[in-house]
Design an enzyme around this catalytic site. Structure first.
Site, PDB file in Angstrom:
ATOM      1  N   GLU A  56     -18.047   2.719  19.011  1.00 38.55           N
ATOM      2  CA  GLU A  56     -17.400   3.996  19.312  1.00 38.55           C
ATOM      3  C   GLU A  56     -16.512   3.825  20.548  1.00 38.55           C
ATOM      4  O   GLU A  56     -16.891   3.177  21.502  1.00 38.55           O
ATOM      5  CB  GLU A  56     -18.484   5.057  19.564  1.00 38.55           C
ATOM      6  CG  GLU A  56     -17.944   6.432  19.827  1.00 38.55           C
ATOM      7  CD  GLU A  56     -16.900   6.854  18.798  1.00 38.55           C
ATOM      8  OE1 GLU A  56     -17.189   6.873  17.598  1.00 38.55           O
ATOM      9  OE2 GLU A  56     -15.754   7.151  19.210  1.00 38.55           O
ATOM     10  N   LEU A  64      -3.813   2.572  34.666  1.00 35.89           N
ATOM     11  CA  LEU A  64      -3.225   1.926  35.849  1.00 35.89           C
ATOM     12  C   LEU A  64      -3.242   2.897  37.029  1.00 35.89           C
ATOM     13  O   LEU A  64      -2.393   2.811  37.900  1.00 35.89           O
ATOM     14  CB  LEU A  64      -1.788   1.476  35.555  1.00 35.89           C
ATOM     15  CG  LEU A  64      -1.625   0.174  34.775  1.00 35.89           C
ATOM     16  CD1 LEU A  64      -0.145  -0.162  34.601  1.00 35.89           C
ATOM     17  CD2 LEU A  64      -2.346  -0.998  35.450  1.00 35.89           C
ATOM     18  N   GLY A 102     -16.253   4.089  37.345  1.00 35.79           N
ATOM     19  CA  GLY A 102     -17.683   4.377  37.238  1.00 35.79           C
ATOM     20  C   GLY A 102     -17.988   4.770  35.811  1.00 35.79           C
ATOM     21  O   GLY A 102     -17.230   4.457  34.899  1.00 35.79           O
ATOM     22  N   CYS A 162     -20.369   3.468  31.034  1.00 31.77           N
ATOM     23  CA  CYS A 162     -20.014   2.320  30.190  1.00 31.77           C
ATOM     24  C   CYS A 162     -19.362   1.143  30.904  1.00 31.77           C
ATOM     25  O   CYS A 162     -19.873   0.030  30.823  1.00 31.77           O
ATOM     26  CB  CYS A 162     -19.182   2.803  29.022  1.00 31.77           C
ATOM     27  SG  CYS A 162     -20.228   3.799  27.931  1.00 31.77           S
TER      28      CYS A 162
HETATM   29  P1  NAD Z   1     -27.232   8.845  25.961  1.00 33.59           P
HETATM   30  O1  NAD Z   1     -28.210   8.315  26.929  1.00 33.59           O
HETATM   31  O2  NAD Z   1     -26.424  10.054  26.302  1.00 33.59           O
HETATM   32  O3  NAD Z   1     -27.975   9.183  24.579  1.00 33.59           O
HETATM   33  C1  NAD Z   1     -28.875   8.321  23.959  1.00 33.59           C
HETATM   34  C2  NAD Z   1     -29.928   9.176  23.245  1.00 33.59           C
HETATM   35  O4  NAD Z   1     -30.752   8.333  22.456  1.00 33.59           O
HETATM   36  C3  NAD Z   1     -30.854   9.924  24.189  1.00 33.59           C
HETATM   37  O5  NAD Z   1     -30.813  11.311  23.923  1.00 33.59           O
HETATM   38  C4  NAD Z   1     -32.240   9.350  23.885  1.00 33.59           C
HETATM   39  O6  NAD Z   1     -33.294  10.287  24.025  1.00 33.59           O
HETATM   40  C5  NAD Z   1     -32.069   8.904  22.462  1.00 33.59           C
HETATM   41  N1  NAD Z   1     -33.057   7.910  22.003  1.00 33.59           N
HETATM   42  C6  NAD Z   1     -33.536   6.826  22.664  1.00 33.59           C
HETATM   43  N2  NAD Z   1     -34.418   6.178  21.884  1.00 33.59           N
HETATM   44  C7  NAD Z   1     -34.489   6.862  20.714  1.00 33.59           C
HETATM   45  C8  NAD Z   1     -35.211   6.679  19.504  1.00 33.59           C
HETATM   46  N3  NAD Z   1     -36.067   5.654  19.355  1.00 33.59           N
HETATM   47  N4  NAD Z   1     -35.019   7.558  18.497  1.00 33.59           N
HETATM   48  C9  NAD Z   1     -34.172   8.608  18.641  1.00 33.59           C
HETATM   49  N5  NAD Z   1     -33.465   8.824  19.771  1.00 33.59           N
HETATM   50  C10 NAD Z   1     -33.615   7.962  20.782  1.00 33.59           C
HETATM   51  O7  NAD Z   1     -26.286   7.626  25.590  1.00 33.59           O
HETATM   52  P2  NAD Z   1     -24.746   7.677  25.159  1.00 33.59           P
HETATM   53  O8  NAD Z   1     -23.892   7.837  26.356  1.00 33.59           O
HETATM   54  O9  NAD Z   1     -24.616   8.584  24.010  1.00 33.59           O
HETATM   55  O10 NAD Z   1     -24.543   6.174  24.665  1.00 33.59           O
HETATM   56  C11 NAD Z   1     -25.115   5.706  23.456  1.00 33.59           C
HETATM   57  C12 NAD Z   1     -24.484   4.364  23.125  1.00 33.59           C
HETATM   58  O11 NAD Z   1     -23.086   4.548  22.857  1.00 33.59           O
HETATM   59  C13 NAD Z   1     -24.545   3.330  24.247  1.00 33.59           C
HETATM   60  O12 NAD Z   1     -24.698   2.063  23.688  1.00 33.59           O
HETATM   61  C14 NAD Z   1     -23.188   3.442  24.916  1.00 33.59           C
HETATM   62  O13 NAD Z   1     -22.798   2.255  25.556  1.00 33.59           O
HETATM   63  C15 NAD Z   1     -22.288   3.725  23.735  1.00 33.59           C
HETATM   64  N6  NAD Z   1     -21.072   4.482  24.049  1.00 33.59           N
HETATM   65  C16 NAD Z   1     -21.113   5.521  24.921  1.00 33.59           C
HETATM   66  C17 NAD Z   1     -19.945   6.259  25.175  1.00 33.59           C
HETATM   67  C18 NAD Z   1     -19.945   7.400  26.148  1.00 33.59           C
HETATM   68  O14 NAD Z   1     -18.863   7.899  26.453  1.00 33.59           O
HETATM   69  N7  NAD Z   1     -21.072   7.842  26.678  1.00 33.59           N
HETATM   70  C19 NAD Z   1     -18.767   5.934  24.496  1.00 33.59           C
HETATM   71  C20 NAD Z   1     -18.774   4.862  23.590  1.00 33.59           C
HETATM   72  C21 NAD Z   1     -19.937   4.139  23.365  1.00 33.59           C
HETATM   73  C1  UGA Z   2     -14.674   4.474  28.572  1.00 31.32           C
HETATM   74  C2  UGA Z   2     -13.551   4.043  27.603  1.00 31.32           C
HETATM   75  O1  UGA Z   2     -12.322   4.609  28.023  1.00 31.32           O
HETATM   76  C3  UGA Z   2     -13.876   4.504  26.176  1.00 31.32           C
HETATM   77  O2  UGA Z   2     -12.887   4.019  25.282  1.00 31.32           O
HETATM   78  C4  UGA Z   2     -15.243   3.944  25.774  1.00 31.32           C
HETATM   79  O3  UGA Z   2     -15.612   4.407  24.503  1.00 31.32           O
HETATM   80  C5  UGA Z   2     -16.279   4.383  26.774  1.00 31.32           C
HETATM   81  O4  UGA Z   2     -15.892   3.952  28.111  1.00 31.32           O
HETATM   82  C6  UGA Z   2     -17.602   3.773  26.478  1.00 31.32           C
HETATM   83  O5  UGA Z   2     -17.697   2.699  25.959  1.00 31.32           O
HETATM   84  O6  UGA Z   2     -18.556   4.469  26.820  1.00 31.32           O
HETATM   85  P1  UGA Z   2     -15.337   6.757  29.785  1.00 31.32           P
HETATM   86  O7  UGA Z   2     -16.245   5.879  30.594  1.00 31.32           O
HETATM   87  O8  UGA Z   2     -15.874   7.990  29.195  1.00 31.32           O
HETATM   88  O9  UGA Z   2     -14.706   5.904  28.583  1.00 31.32           O
HETATM   89  O10 UGA Z   2     -14.120   7.217  30.706  1.00 31.32           O
HETATM   90  P2  UGA Z   2     -12.727   6.554  31.170  1.00 31.32           P
HETATM   91  O11 UGA Z   2     -11.685   7.568  31.040  1.00 31.32           O
HETATM   92  O12 UGA Z   2     -12.499   5.254  30.522  1.00 31.32           O
HETATM   93  O13 UGA Z   2     -12.985   6.316  32.727  1.00 31.32           O
HETATM   94  C7  UGA Z   2     -13.908   5.336  33.196  1.00 31.32           C
HETATM   95  C8  UGA Z   2     -13.776   5.190  34.693  1.00 31.32           C
HETATM   96  O14 UGA Z   2     -12.536   4.556  35.042  1.00 31.32           O
HETATM   97  C9  UGA Z   2     -13.778   6.530  35.450  1.00 31.32           C
HETATM   98  O15 UGA Z   2     -14.521   6.389  36.627  1.00 31.32           O
HETATM   99  C10 UGA Z   2     -12.312   6.766  35.749  1.00 31.32           C
HETATM  100  O16 UGA Z   2     -12.096   7.579  36.870  1.00 31.32           O
HETATM  101  C11 UGA Z   2     -11.847   5.345  35.989  1.00 31.32           C
HETATM  102  N1  UGA Z   2     -10.387   5.166  35.803  1.00 31.32           N
HETATM  103  C12 UGA Z   2      -9.835   5.329  34.579  1.00 31.32           C
HETATM  104  C13 UGA Z   2      -9.601   4.784  36.877  1.00 31.32           C
HETATM  105  O17 UGA Z   2     -10.097   4.620  38.021  1.00 31.32           O
HETATM  106  N2  UGA Z   2      -8.251   4.585  36.671  1.00 31.32           N
HETATM  107  C14 UGA Z   2      -7.683   4.746  35.465  1.00 31.32           C
HETATM  108  O18 UGA Z   2      -6.455   4.541  35.355  1.00 31.32           O
HETATM  109  C15 UGA Z   2      -8.487   5.129  34.389  1.00 31.32           C
END
Ligand code: NAD
Ligand code: UGA
Length: 434
Positions: free
Chosen positions: A151, A253, A260, A263
């Site tokens: 994702e 950029l 932070g 991810c």
């Molecule tokens: P999150 O911590 O918000 O959610 C994870 C959920 O999974 C929690 O609600 C937890 O209770 C649940 N869980 C854990 N073990 C479980 C089980 N055995 N059965 C059912 N539920 C269970 O995490 P997130 O931010 O949604 O990230 C999930 C994954 O997606 C990570 O690998 C992350 O790197 C990836 N990802 C996150 C983002 C983002 O923007 N947060 C974007 C892209 C990819």
């Molecule tokens: C990031 C990626 O952009 C998503 O494509 C990816 O799915 C996701 O991680 C993930 O794997 O979880 P996210 O962490 O939600 O998404 O937010 P971003 O907009 O990427 O920002 C990440 C960090 O970089 C923030 O702290 C933001 O302030 C910082 N940032 C971003 C900068 O300092 N400069 C920039 O130009 C852009």
């Protein structure tokens, strides 16, 4: 299509609700009972723009449901997504796969009839095959395929990112898995989203390589921002000038306090471990991580210098605590690294955030005073630090702010304000790389 989404967090809940929106019958399953209870009662556990309306609409249509019991939800489903967390493992930074493996085991124990199991969590290369191995081990009669579908949504714009993706990546090792996923995503593909079909390994690597590359752009511009600051450049002009070259592009950029979030920090560390374990080098990503830590430390120094060399007994109002605007997520937010050293040296911190105060107060030192009103947060302040670029901080009454504050210093860690305008109002204005 009937889908089960395991994990109702930022990714699971958003993707589940979006799949429901384009006609699938979705059940989100989570082991966090409170989360499921809240969702069943119409309470959304996270802040994400537009999510509440999307969830409510699909719940009332009957296309989106929430359950804590996987076996019940699984029995009627065709596709099972894994969207649980893969946080950095304490101590070594490796992606902690315990939640993914627990889910794999549970799926294996409950499999009846053919299912497609799709991993949406960000996982090290080889995980899809390991999930397959675990399922086969607990259920020798299991009939299933495993696929990888990373994702790419960003928090704060998650729904739009999901609905209008730059690309859809599917990693498969069977024709039926490819066919099912192409059918599932057909609405987005019809709307113009490119879909790339790869093997399992490439798909898993695309996700880490993409996040690490974006983090690299940020660390690169942050390092150049230091050079710009020392030599009299303006980093916003430099980014613009670089970004006009279409091979470079103007996205990611923006210099700031360091990246932070849930991810980039964990995924860059995990990629380094993956490289080490596979015997390949990771020197660029290592430098990216190092530069990011240095940037956060440099922001502490910048704040100190802007306060005439000492923050002791100075009152600092912080605008924004979350890692970016549009979310309540505090995971690895720069504020978590920048504020404690200031407090250690005697600073008095008043903090405001439009959505993240609850999450922030659980993670930040107790000495911080949290405010829900921006103007109250700056009363008697020697300086304001803009930490997160929420639009709420854009059109404030700056004359009034100057009157309420004790000092007149603004340290803008996001280059959010116009320097000339702020100076004209009467602020001592500091920013990053200019
Ligand atoms: P999150 O911590 O918000 O959610 C994870 C959920 O999974 C929690 O609600 C937890 O209770 C649940 N869980 C854990 N073990 C479980 C089980 N055995 N059965 C059912 N539920 C269970 O995490 P997130 O931010 O949604 O990230 C999930 C994954 O997606 C990570 O690998 C992350 O790197 C990836 N990802 C996150 C983002 C983002 O923007 N947060 C974007 C892209 C990819
Ligand atoms: C990031 C990626 O952009 C998503 O494509 C990816 O799915 C996701 O991680 C993930 O794997 O979880 P996210 O962490 O939600 O998404 O937010 P971003 O907009 O990427 O920002 C990440 C960090 O970089 C923030 O702290 C933001 O302030 C910082 N940032 C971003 C900068 O300092 N400069 C920039 O130009 C852009």
């Amino acid at each position: 299509m009937k889908i089960v989404m395991i994990g109702a967090g930022y990714v699971g809940l958003v993707s589940g609700a979006c799949f429901a929106e384009f006609g699938c019958d979705v059940t989100c399953v989570d082991t966090n009972k409170k989360k499921i209870k809240d969702l069943k009662n119409g309470r959304i556990p996270i802040y994400e723009p537009g999510l509440e309306e999307l969830v409510k609409r699909n719940v009332s249509k009957g296309t989106l449901k929430f359950e804590s019991n996987l076996s019940e939800a699984m029995s009627l489903s065709e596709i099972i997504f894994i969207a649980v967390g893969t946080p950095a493992r304490r101590g070594d930074g490796h992606a902690d796969l315990k939640y993914v493996y627990e889910v794999a085991k549970e799926i294996g124990q409950n499999l009846d009839g053919y299912k497609l199991i799709v991993n949406k969590s960000t996982v090290p290369v080889g995980t899809a095959r390991e999930v397959k191995r675990i399922i086969n081990k607990v259920n020798r009669n299991a009939y299933f395929d495993v696929a990888s579908n990373p994702e790419f949504l960003r928090e704060g714009s998650a729904i739009d990112d999901f609905m209008n993706p730059d690309r859809i990546i599917i990693g498969v090792d069977s024709d039926s898995a490819e066919e099912k996923l192409k059918k599932l995503y057909s609405k987005l593909v019809d709307n113009g989203a490119p879909i790339l079909c790869t093997n399992l390994e490439s798909s898993e690597l695309i996700k880490y390589a993409s996040n690490a590359f974006l983090a690299t752009k940020i660390s690169f511009i942050n390092e150049i921002s230091h050079l710009s600051e020392i030599t009299g450049g303006d980093i916003t002009e430099i980014s613009k000038g670089m970004g006009l070259d279409q091979r470079i592009g103007d996205k990611f950029l923006d210099a700031g306090p360091g990246y932070g979030g849930s991810c980039f920090p964990k995924d860059t560390l995990a990629l380094i471990r993956i490289c080490q374990e596979s015997g390949s080098s990771s020197r660029i990503v290592e430098a990216v991580v190092e530069v990011n830590a240095a940037q956060k430390a440099r922001m502490v120094k910048k704040i100190r210098q802007s306060l005439d060399g000492s923050e002791n007994n100075k009152k600092i109002a912080i605008f924004g605590l979350t890692f970016k605007p549009g979310t309540d997520d505090m995971r690895d937010a720069p504020s978590l690294s920048i504020l404690p050293p200031l407090i250690d040296k005697g600073a008095i911190i008043n903090a405001h955030d439009p959505q993240g105060l609850k999450e922030a107060s659980d993670l930040l030192p107790q000495e911080i005073n949290f405010y829900t009103n921006i103007y109250e947060s700056i009363s008697g302040a020697d300086a304001i630090v803009l930490m997160t670029e929420w639009e709420d901080y854009r059109d404030l009454d700056y004359e009034k702010i100057l009157n309420i504050m004790k000092g007149n210093t603004i340290i803008d860690l996001r280059n959010f304000y116009n320097p000339k305008k702020m100076q004209k109002i009467g602020f001592k204005y500091h920013s990053v790389g200019r």
